[in-house]
Structure formats: C-alpha cells, structure tokens
Design an enzyme around this catalytic site. Structure first.
Site, short mmCIF file in Angstrom:
data_model
loop_
_atom_site.label_atom_id
_atom_site.label_comp_id
_atom_site.label_asym_id
_atom_site.label_seq_id
_atom_site.Cartn_x
_atom_site.Cartn_y
_atom_site.Cartn_z
N GLY A 232 33.00 94.19 21.33
CA GLY A 232 32.58 92.70 20.85
C GLY A 232 31.52 92.97 19.73
O GLY A 232 31.11 93.94 19.04
N ALA B 143 29.40 90.74 27.20
CA ALA B 143 30.09 89.86 28.11
C ALA B 143 30.00 88.39 27.59
O ALA B 143 29.35 87.99 26.52
CB ALA B 143 29.28 89.51 29.54
N GLY C 43 36.70 87.75 26.04
CA GLY C 43 36.84 86.78 25.11
C GLY C 43 37.22 87.38 23.84
O GLY C 43 38.15 86.72 22.93
N GLU D 197 38.05 97.85 29.23
CA GLU D 197 36.77 97.54 29.72
C GLU D 197 36.63 97.79 31.17
O GLU D 197 35.45 98.30 31.52
CB GLU D 197 36.22 96.31 29.29
CG GLU D 197 35.99 96.19 27.90
CD GLU D 197 35.64 94.64 27.26
OE1 GLU D 197 35.12 94.36 26.05
OE2 GLU D 197 36.25 93.63 27.84
C1 5RP Z 1 35.84 91.52 24.65
C2 5RP Z 1 34.74 91.25 25.53
C3 5RP Z 1 33.22 91.07 24.87
O1 5RP Z 1 32.30 92.28 25.53
C4 5RP Z 1 32.89 89.85 25.01
O2 5RP Z 1 33.80 88.89 24.51
C5 5RP Z 1 31.41 89.66 24.34
O3 5RP Z 1 31.57 89.48 22.94
P1 5RP Z 1 30.43 89.42 22.06
O4 5RP Z 1 29.35 90.57 22.16
O5 5RP Z 1 31.08 89.34 20.55
O6 5RP Z 1 29.80 88.03 22.48
O7 5RP Z 1 34.64 91.06 26.72
O8 5RP Z 1 36.96 91.50 25.50
#
Ligand code: 5RP
Length: 239
Positions: free
Chosen positions: A35, A92, A105, A112
């Site tokens: 992320g 997250a 996301g 993960e």
């Molecule tokens: C990817 C994830 C990420 O940790 C999550 O989407 C958070 O991303 P960001 O730091 O860009 O908000 O679960 O699969």
C-alpha cells in the site's frame, strides 16, 4: 496535491515513521506490508539500516513490497528460510475498535494475511480516515475476497444469498478483471456495517473457491494512526 491530500500523506508518513522507530530492532525478520502508507515505512527502515548497520531481513507481502525491498537495497528473505517473522508492518483500509481490519484495497490480502498470521507482532500504520467503531462504517467498497477464477459466478451468487452485494474487481489499465499476485480474481462484497466480523469471515471462508478474505480478525498487536496536525494515536490490542 490539494491541501487535504497533503494532510493525509503527512498523517501516513508520521504514523509509518513512528511505528518503524519504535518497533524495529537489529536481527529482525521483518514482514513488509503493501500500500501507499508502507512506502514511508520502508524508506525509514532503509535509513535506519544505513545509519546503524543493523541486520534486518525482509519478507514481502506482495510484488509491490518485493519491489520496495529491491529498490531500497534491503535484504530479502522468504518464509521457507524464516517461517517465523519477528515484526510485520502493514497498512489497512479500515480498523475497528477491537483492531480487526479490512484489508485488500490494494489486492494483496492473501500474502498479507499469511505474513501477519506468522508474525510475533503485527503493527498497522494508517491515517485518521481508517478508524471506525465497526467495520463497514467508513470503508464502503466492500470486503475484498480473493477467489479462484473458475468459481467466480457461483461465489457471486452465494455471497448475494448471504445478503452481500458483490462485484468482480475490474482492472483499470487492462481489459477484464484484476489478476492478483497469485493469479486469482478479487470480489468486493458490500455487507453494510459488519456486526460480527469473525462469523462473517468464517462463512465466507466456507465457500468453495474462496482463497481468503480481507477480514483480519484478532491479528493486530498495535496500530499507529496519523492524525490531523501531526499527532499520532497509538492503540494496543485489548485496550
Ligand atoms: C493492500 C492493503 C493495504 O495495506 C491497504 O489497502 C492500505 O493501503 P494504503 O496504505 O494505500 O491506504 O491491504 O492489499
């Protein structure tokens, strides 16, 4: 970048840097999450290694994390060599009051969860938009669920029968569905506000063809939340 976007980016950076500074030690096997927030954490890990000459070995949670490890010249290792991870730092999409999470996301939830569930300590870094009392309050895109491609249609039907509103995640710069790092598809399933995330997770995992879900139940040790105006809120499990 707008003022609001700058504020969010600073919140991510502050949370990530503080989490690394407070938790990283020498001789650590480190799980590297995925992320945009994690990018700041990896930068800080690389700086600390350069300054202190610490021995840190990194296991990625995605191809993005692998690229970050390579880009910063960090030591790369695998679960085969190091099946027990000392510290996992990850982002997250939503965090509830019991530190259960929605993740995925960015489409990396399977690796993960494997890394988190084999880690002694799981630290989550996020900005203030991610905190909710219950999952589903702020994250409106649904629970990411990785599935085996040939099972897509029956799984979509079963999720509807369970009361969810599922959709197959489509790629942006390619025709057709998103293909994960594991060669699978992702369904995003909106269940509104989730009263019993553990029960829902178990029901979803029972559907044949579901590889894993983005519901991370009881895996988090501590979260670092970057707030507006530079403050950082730290929340521990069972607090
Ligand atoms: C990817 C994830 C990420 O940790 C999550 O989407 C958070 O991303 P960001 O730091 O860009 O908000 O679960 O699969």
């Amino acid at each position: 970048m707008s003022e609001k976007e700058e504020e969010i980016e600073l919140a991510k950076k502050n949370a990530a840097m503080r989490a690394v500074e407070e938790n990283l030690k020498s001789n650590t096997i480190l799980g590297v999450g995925s992320g945009s927030t994690i990018v700041h954490a990896v930068k800080r890990v690389a700086e600390i290694i350069r300054e202190k000459k610490w021995d840190i070995k990194c296991i990625p949670t995605s191809f993005q994390a692998y690229q970050l490890i390579m880009e910063h010249g960090l030591n790369y290792t695998t679960l085969d060599r190091h099946p027990i991870i000392d510290l996992d730092i990850d982002g997250a999409d939503e965090i509830d009051q019991d530190l259960n999470l929605i993740k995925g996301g960015g489409g990396c939830l399977v690796q993960e969860k494997i890394i988190a569930s084999n880690s002694k300590k799981v630290i989550i870094v996020a900005d203030y938009r991610k905190v909710s009392t219950r999952l589903g309050e702020n994250w409106k895109k649904g629970i990411p669920i990785e599935i085996i491609p040939m099972a897509a249609t029956p799984i979509l039907k079963k999720i509807e029968q369970m009361g969810g509103r599922p959709s197959l995640r489509m790629a942006r710069a390619k025709m057709g569905p998103v293909i994960t790092d594991n060669g699978n598809f992702i369904i995003d399933a909106d269940f509104g506000i989730i009263e019993q995330p553990k029960v829902l997770n178990e029901k979803l995992l029972n559907i044949p063809g579901v590889v894993d879900t983005g519901l991370f139940i009881s895996l988090t040790s501590r979260v670092y939340i970057g707030e507006k105006r530079g403050n950082i809120k730290i929340i521990d499990k069972n607090n």
